[in-house]
Write an enzyme that holds these catalytic residues in place. Structure first.
Site, PDB file in Angstrom:
ATOM      1  N   SER A  61       0.702  -1.734   0.120  1.00 41.56           N
ATOM      2  CA  SER A  61      -0.063   0.319  -0.396  1.00 41.56           C
ATOM      3  C   SER A  61       0.684   1.355  -0.322  1.00 41.56           C
ATOM      4  O   SER A  61       1.711   1.159   0.753  1.00 41.56           O
ATOM      5  CB  SER A  61      -1.020   0.488   1.106  1.00 41.56           C
ATOM      6  OG  SER A  61      -1.475   0.924   1.250  1.00 41.56           O
ATOM      7  N   GLU A  96       0.251   3.494   1.387  1.00 41.51           N
ATOM      8  CA  GLU A  96       0.516   3.879   3.016  1.00 41.51           C
ATOM      9  C   GLU A  96       1.636   3.946   3.270  1.00 41.51           C
ATOM     10  O   GLU A  96       1.431   4.622   4.747  1.00 41.51           O
ATOM     11  CB  GLU A  96      -0.989   3.432   3.593  1.00 41.51           C
ATOM     12  CG  GLU A  96      -1.583   3.550   5.587  1.00 41.51           C
ATOM     13  CD  GLU A  96      -2.121   5.490   5.265  1.00 41.51           C
ATOM     14  OE1 GLU A  96      -2.178   5.826   4.096  1.00 41.51           O
ATOM     15  OE2 GLU A  96      -1.432   5.659   6.712  1.00 41.51           O
ATOM     16  N   TYR A 126      -1.839   0.354  10.467  1.00 41.81           N
ATOM     17  CA  TYR A 126      -1.995  -0.298   9.607  1.00 41.81           C
ATOM     18  C   TYR A 126      -0.411  -0.298   8.039  1.00 41.81           C
ATOM     19  O   TYR A 126      -0.640  -0.444   7.999  1.00 41.81           O
ATOM     20  CB  TYR A 126      -2.873   0.194   8.785  1.00 41.81           C
ATOM     21  CG  TYR A 126      -3.293  -0.290   6.917  1.00 41.81           C
ATOM     22  CD1 TYR A 126      -3.423  -1.669   7.098  1.00 41.81           C
ATOM     23  CD2 TYR A 126      -2.419   1.183   6.003  1.00 41.81           C
ATOM     24  CE1 TYR A 126      -4.657  -1.492   5.530  1.00 41.81           C
ATOM     25  CE2 TYR A 126      -3.130  -0.172   4.850  1.00 41.81           C
ATOM     26  CZ  TYR A 126      -3.540  -0.579   4.705  1.00 41.81           C
ATOM     27  OH  TYR A 126      -3.888  -1.248   2.963  1.00 41.81           O
TER      28      TYR A 126
HETATM   29  P1  NAP Z   1     -11.037  -4.149   2.293  1.00 40.09           P
HETATM   30  O1  NAP Z   1     -12.773  -4.644   1.363  1.00 40.09           O
HETATM   31  O2  NAP Z   1     -11.583  -3.688   3.391  1.00 40.09           O
HETATM   32  O3  NAP Z   1     -11.549  -5.676   2.403  1.00 40.09           O
HETATM   33  C1  NAP Z   1     -10.634  -6.366   3.302  1.00 40.09           C
HETATM   34  C2  NAP Z   1     -10.238  -8.167   3.197  1.00 40.09           C
HETATM   35  O4  NAP Z   1     -10.133  -8.396   4.405  1.00 40.09           O
HETATM   36  C3  NAP Z   1     -11.966  -8.830   3.909  1.00 40.09           C
HETATM   37  O5  NAP Z   1     -12.606  -9.231   2.634  1.00 40.09           O
HETATM   38  C4  NAP Z   1     -11.955  -8.731   4.320  1.00 40.09           C
HETATM   39  O6  NAP Z   1     -13.113 -10.168   5.041  1.00 40.09           O
HETATM   40  C5  NAP Z   1     -10.587  -9.590   4.625  1.00 40.09           C
HETATM   41  N1  NAP Z   1     -10.293 -10.249   6.406  1.00 40.09           N
HETATM   42  C6  NAP Z   1     -10.210  -9.242   7.462  1.00 40.09           C
HETATM   43  N2  NAP Z   1      -9.438  -9.960   7.782  1.00 40.09           N
HETATM   44  C7  NAP Z   1      -8.990 -10.990   8.004  1.00 40.09           C
HETATM   45  C8  NAP Z   1      -8.422 -12.489   8.268  1.00 40.09           C
HETATM   46  N3  NAP Z   1      -8.496 -12.410   9.437  1.00 40.09           N
HETATM   47  N4  NAP Z   1      -8.566 -13.283   7.411  1.00 40.09           N
HETATM   48  C9  NAP Z   1      -9.136 -13.159   6.209  1.00 40.09           C
HETATM   49  N5  NAP Z   1      -9.743 -12.071   5.077  1.00 40.09           N
HETATM   50  C10 NAP Z   1      -9.354 -11.368   6.256  1.00 40.09           C
HETATM   51  O7  NAP Z   1      -9.836  -3.770   1.606  1.00 40.09           O
HETATM   52  P2  NAP Z   1      -9.748  -4.118  -0.039  1.00 40.09           P
HETATM   53  O8  NAP Z   1     -10.107  -1.955  -0.540  1.00 40.09           O
HETATM   54  O9  NAP Z   1     -10.359  -4.842  -1.147  1.00 40.09           O
HETATM   55  O10 NAP Z   1      -7.991  -3.892  -0.196  1.00 40.09           O
HETATM   56  C11 NAP Z   1      -8.131  -5.660  -0.620  1.00 40.09           C
HETATM   57  C12 NAP Z   1      -6.366  -5.387   0.096  1.00 40.09           C
HETATM   58  O11 NAP Z   1      -5.693  -4.365  -0.721  1.00 40.09           O
HETATM   59  C13 NAP Z   1      -6.175  -4.153   1.592  1.00 40.09           C
HETATM   60  O12 NAP Z   1      -5.373  -6.143   1.806  1.00 40.09           O
HETATM   61  C14 NAP Z   1      -6.036  -3.474   1.769  1.00 40.09           C
HETATM   62  O13 NAP Z   1      -4.711  -3.175   2.877  1.00 40.09           O
HETATM   63  C15 NAP Z   1      -5.483  -3.520   0.215  1.00 40.09           C
HETATM   64  N6  NAP Z   1      -5.192  -1.780  -0.323  1.00 40.09           N
HETATM   65  C16 NAP Z   1      -5.692  -1.549  -0.687  1.00 40.09           C
HETATM   66  C17 NAP Z   1      -5.876  -0.131  -1.582  1.00 40.09           C
HETATM   67  C18 NAP Z   1      -7.095   0.595  -1.401  1.00 40.09           C
HETATM   68  O14 NAP Z   1      -7.815   1.836  -1.761  1.00 40.09           O
HETATM   69  N7  NAP Z   1      -8.565  -0.186  -1.311  1.00 40.09           N
HETATM   70  C19 NAP Z   1      -4.360   0.633  -1.083  1.00 40.09           C
HETATM   71  C20 NAP Z   1      -3.448  -0.127  -1.599  1.00 40.09           C
HETATM   72  C21 NAP Z   1      -3.953  -1.475  -0.329  1.00 40.09           C
HETATM   73  P3  NAP Z   1     -14.696 -10.160   5.502  1.00 40.09           P
HETATM   74  O15 NAP Z   1     -15.563 -10.232   4.793  1.00 40.09           O
HETATM   75  O16 NAP Z   1     -14.071 -11.449   6.252  1.00 40.09           O
HETATM   76  O17 NAP Z   1     -14.239  -8.661   6.914  1.00 40.09           O
HETATM   77  O1  G4F Z   2     -10.732   6.803   3.102  1.00 39.61           O
HETATM   78  P1  G4F Z   2      -9.457   6.837   3.711  1.00 39.61           P
HETATM   79  O2  G4F Z   2     -10.034   5.763   5.509  1.00 39.61           O
HETATM   80  O3  G4F Z   2      -7.959   5.642   3.438  1.00 39.61           O
HETATM   81  P2  G4F Z   2      -6.483   5.767   3.473  1.00 39.61           P
HETATM   82  O4  G4F Z   2      -5.889   6.859   5.048  1.00 39.61           O
HETATM   83  O5  G4F Z   2      -5.755   6.917   2.492  1.00 39.61           O
HETATM   84  O6  G4F Z   2      -6.869   4.495   3.712  1.00 39.61           O
HETATM   85  C1  G4F Z   2      -7.028   4.249   2.479  1.00 39.61           C
HETATM   86  O7  G4F Z   2      -5.918   3.865   0.847  1.00 39.61           O
HETATM   87  C2  G4F Z   2      -4.474   3.198   1.527  1.00 39.61           C
HETATM   88  C3  G4F Z   2      -3.329   3.217   0.135  1.00 39.61           C
HETATM   89  O8  G4F Z   2      -2.997   4.421   0.687  1.00 39.61           O
HETATM   90  C4  G4F Z   2      -4.701   1.713   1.859  1.00 39.61           C
HETATM   91  F1  G4F Z   2      -3.398   1.012   2.096  1.00 39.61           F
HETATM   92  C5  G4F Z   2      -6.148   1.205   2.916  1.00 39.61           C
HETATM   93  O9  G4F Z   2      -6.249   0.161   3.189  1.00 39.61           O
HETATM   94  C6  G4F Z   2      -6.776   2.300   2.296  1.00 39.61           C
HETATM   95  O10 G4F Z   2      -7.655   1.545   1.663  1.00 39.61           O
HETATM   96  O11 G4F Z   2      -8.433   8.166   4.085  1.00 39.61           O
HETATM   97  C7  G4F Z   2      -8.443   9.249   3.531  1.00 39.61           C
HETATM   98  C8  G4F Z   2      -7.827  10.430   4.021  1.00 39.61           C
HETATM   99  C9  G4F Z   2      -7.769  10.593   5.287  1.00 39.61           C
HETATM  100  O12 G4F Z   2      -6.507  11.236   5.428  1.00 39.61           O
HETATM  101  C10 G4F Z   2      -8.388  10.505   6.515  1.00 39.61           C
HETATM  102  O13 G4F Z   2      -7.694  11.744   7.375  1.00 39.61           O
HETATM  103  O14 G4F Z   2      -9.452  10.919   4.015  1.00 39.61           O
HETATM  104  C11 G4F Z   2      -9.263  11.432   5.193  1.00 39.61           C
HETATM  105  N1  G4F Z   2     -10.504  11.661   6.439  1.00 39.61           N
HETATM  106  C12 G4F Z   2     -11.714  13.187   6.791  1.00 39.61           C
HETATM  107  N2  G4F Z   2     -13.015  12.800   6.998  1.00 39.61           N
HETATM  108  C13 G4F Z   2     -11.332  10.899   6.711  1.00 39.61           C
HETATM  109  C14 G4F Z   2     -12.569  11.329   7.485  1.00 39.61           C
HETATM  110  N3  G4F Z   2     -11.207   9.084   6.298  1.00 39.61           N
HETATM  111  C15 G4F Z   2     -12.507   8.868   6.405  1.00 39.61           C
HETATM  112  N4  G4F Z   2     -12.544   7.636   6.517  1.00 39.61           N
HETATM  113  N5  G4F Z   2     -12.989   9.074   6.773  1.00 39.61           N
HETATM  114  C16 G4F Z   2     -14.071  10.774   7.337  1.00 39.61           C
HETATM  115  O15 G4F Z   2     -14.714  11.421   7.895  1.00 39.61           O
END
Ligand code: NAP
Ligand code: G4F
Length: 329
Positions: free
Chosen positions: A124, A126, A148
């Site tokens: 990520s 992050e 995280y």
């Molecule tokens: P998400 O919607 O939050 O999905 C997370 C998944 O992890 C869910 O299917 C959840 O299953 C599963 N999980 C949680 N705890 C677990 C456990 N103990 N054992 C097995 N599975 C478990 O995340 P996403 O946005 O699809 O992201 C997919 C991956 O990419 C994650 O690793 C995230 O950190 C990474 N990532 C995401 C972004 C982004 O912007 N979306 C960016 C960079 C990296 P349940 O249904 O059981 O809760």
């Molecule tokens: O949508 P966010 O919670 O995503 P964040 O923290 O960027 O993380 C996501 O992207 C990562 C990749 O860089 C992934 F690895 C991670 O798993 C996840 O998918 O927050 C985005 C921004 C932050 O700066 C947060 O402080 O939005 C700001 N924010 C402002 N108000 C808020 C809020 N975020 C959330 N969730 N809720 C609010 O009310």
């Protein structure tokens, strides 16, 4: 000849897009599902006809070994994680166990069942946290700002370490934020589009957010799962930044989402709500995906404005459907 894929985190946003992509390419797809009665299972089955489910948990090494032995995959995509940064501050130990140590459990399971299995690890942006340079590339040093982010750095380095130590095909995608109508409601983008739709329909008045000034490089999840698959097709495992190369603030996201519905976000958004501020923030992310473009031939297709309006339109349609059902019943 397409192979067999096992996806952890299949019930999440990326899991369903990836399963659909692999099924469309003729893969046999298994999804690892946690819990004895996972409430998302039915929706995943509807979205991904043909997928087979297996029980397993990233906290439970033996369940991973059993899943690999039963599925005999050629590719494993490790998407499972506690992925919400806000929650990771409140449940830091669990985040370390699932998001960090979960990766080495998967690597160890692969090593013992069949070290030829290819692994994709969901790293990520992050990990860059308090960024050392802009834009961020595969060579930018990490400075994570949340439990995280720290757990993801561990997952990233242990993936590289198993590749170097045991010659395993283990690659990491350093993905910047990617969103879609399937994004969880806890993340800021979907929280905004869902609230904008409800406000438009008179179902909600205000939207409470935290920091509106943070900037993210937001892309479309459907584009990003293609990059995951392309990484697995390479002759050698490697790590790639996946990003659009453009950054926008949370405020800009609000502006576009509300104005798409003829609303002014200033009339509805309450910012700096302490509940949504983080102990340490990531102020700015912007990725340089030149390597992925050059080596993988990958390109993001959905620009920022289109992503926002796609999500708003989907939430508006979903809320209108709920209203129609309630009115009829
Ligand atoms: P998400 O919607 O939050 O999905 C997370 C998944 O992890 C869910 O299917 C959840 O299953 C599963 N999980 C949680 N705890 C677990 C456990 N103990 N054992 C097995 N599975 C478990 O995340 P996403 O946005 O699809 O992201 C997919 C991956 O990419 C994650 O690793 C995230 O950190 C990474 N990532 C995401 C972004 C982004 O912007 N979306 C960016 C960079 C990296 P349940 O249904 O059981 O809760
Ligand atoms: O949508 P966010 O919670 O995503 P964040 O923290 O960027 O993380 C996501 O992207 C990562 C990749 O860089 C992934 F690895 C991670 O798993 C996840 O998918 O927050 C985005 C921004 C932050 O700066 C947060 O402080 O939005 C700001 N924010 C402002 N108000 C808020 C809020 N975020 C959330 N969730 N809720 C609010 O009310």
């Amino acid at each position: 000849m397409p192979g067999t894929a096992l996806i952890t985190g299949v019930t999440g946003q990326d899991g369903t897009y990836l399963a659909q992509l692999l099924l469309s390419k003729g893969y046999h797809v298994y999804g690892l599902v946690r819990g004895q009665n996972n409430p998302r299972l039915e929706a995943v089955g509807r979205l991904c006809p043909g997928i087979e489910f297996m029980e397993g948990d990233l906290l439970d090494h033996s369940s991973l070994v059993a899943a690999l032995e039963a599925a005999q995959p050629t590719e494993v995509y490790n998407l499972g994680a506690i992925s919400f940064v806000g929650l990771s501050f409140k449940q830091a130990l669990l985040t370390g166990e699932v998001t960090g140590l979960g990766v080495v459990r998967v690597l160890e399971a692969i090593r013992s069942v069949n070290p030829a299995i290819r692994l994709y690890q969901a790293s990520s942006s992050e990990m860059f946290g308090k960024v050392r340079e802009t834009p961020q590339t595969e060579l930018t040093a990490f400075h994570p700002r949340s439990p995280y982010g720290v757990a993801k750095v561990y997952g990233h380095h242990i993936t590289v370490n198993y590749r170097e130590s045991y010659g395993m095909f283990a690659c990491s995608g350093i993905l910047f934020n990617h969103e879609s109508p399937r994004r969880g409601l806890e993340f800021v983008t979907r929280k905004i589009t869902n609230a904008a739709a409800k406000i438009k329909l008179g179902l909600q008045k205000e939207l409470h957010l935290g920091n509106l000034d943070s900037q993210r490089d937001w892309g479309f999840a459907g584009d990003y799962v293609e990059a995951m698959h392309l990484m697995m097709l390479q002759p050698e495992p490697d790590d790639f930044v996946i990003a659009t190369g453009a950054t926008h603030s949370v405020r800009e996201f609000c502006e576009i989402a509300f104005s798409h519905l003829g609303l002014n976000y200033r009339d509805h958004v309450v910012s700096d709500d302490a509940r949504f501020l983080r102990p340490a923030e990531v102020d700015l992310l912007i990725g340089d995906a030149s390597k992925a473009k050059r080596v993988l031939g990958w390109q993001p297709r959905v620009p920022f404005g289109e992503l926002v309006t796609m999500m708003v339109d989907a939430d508006l349609a979903a809320q209108q459907k709920i209203m129609r059902i309630e009115a009829a019943g």
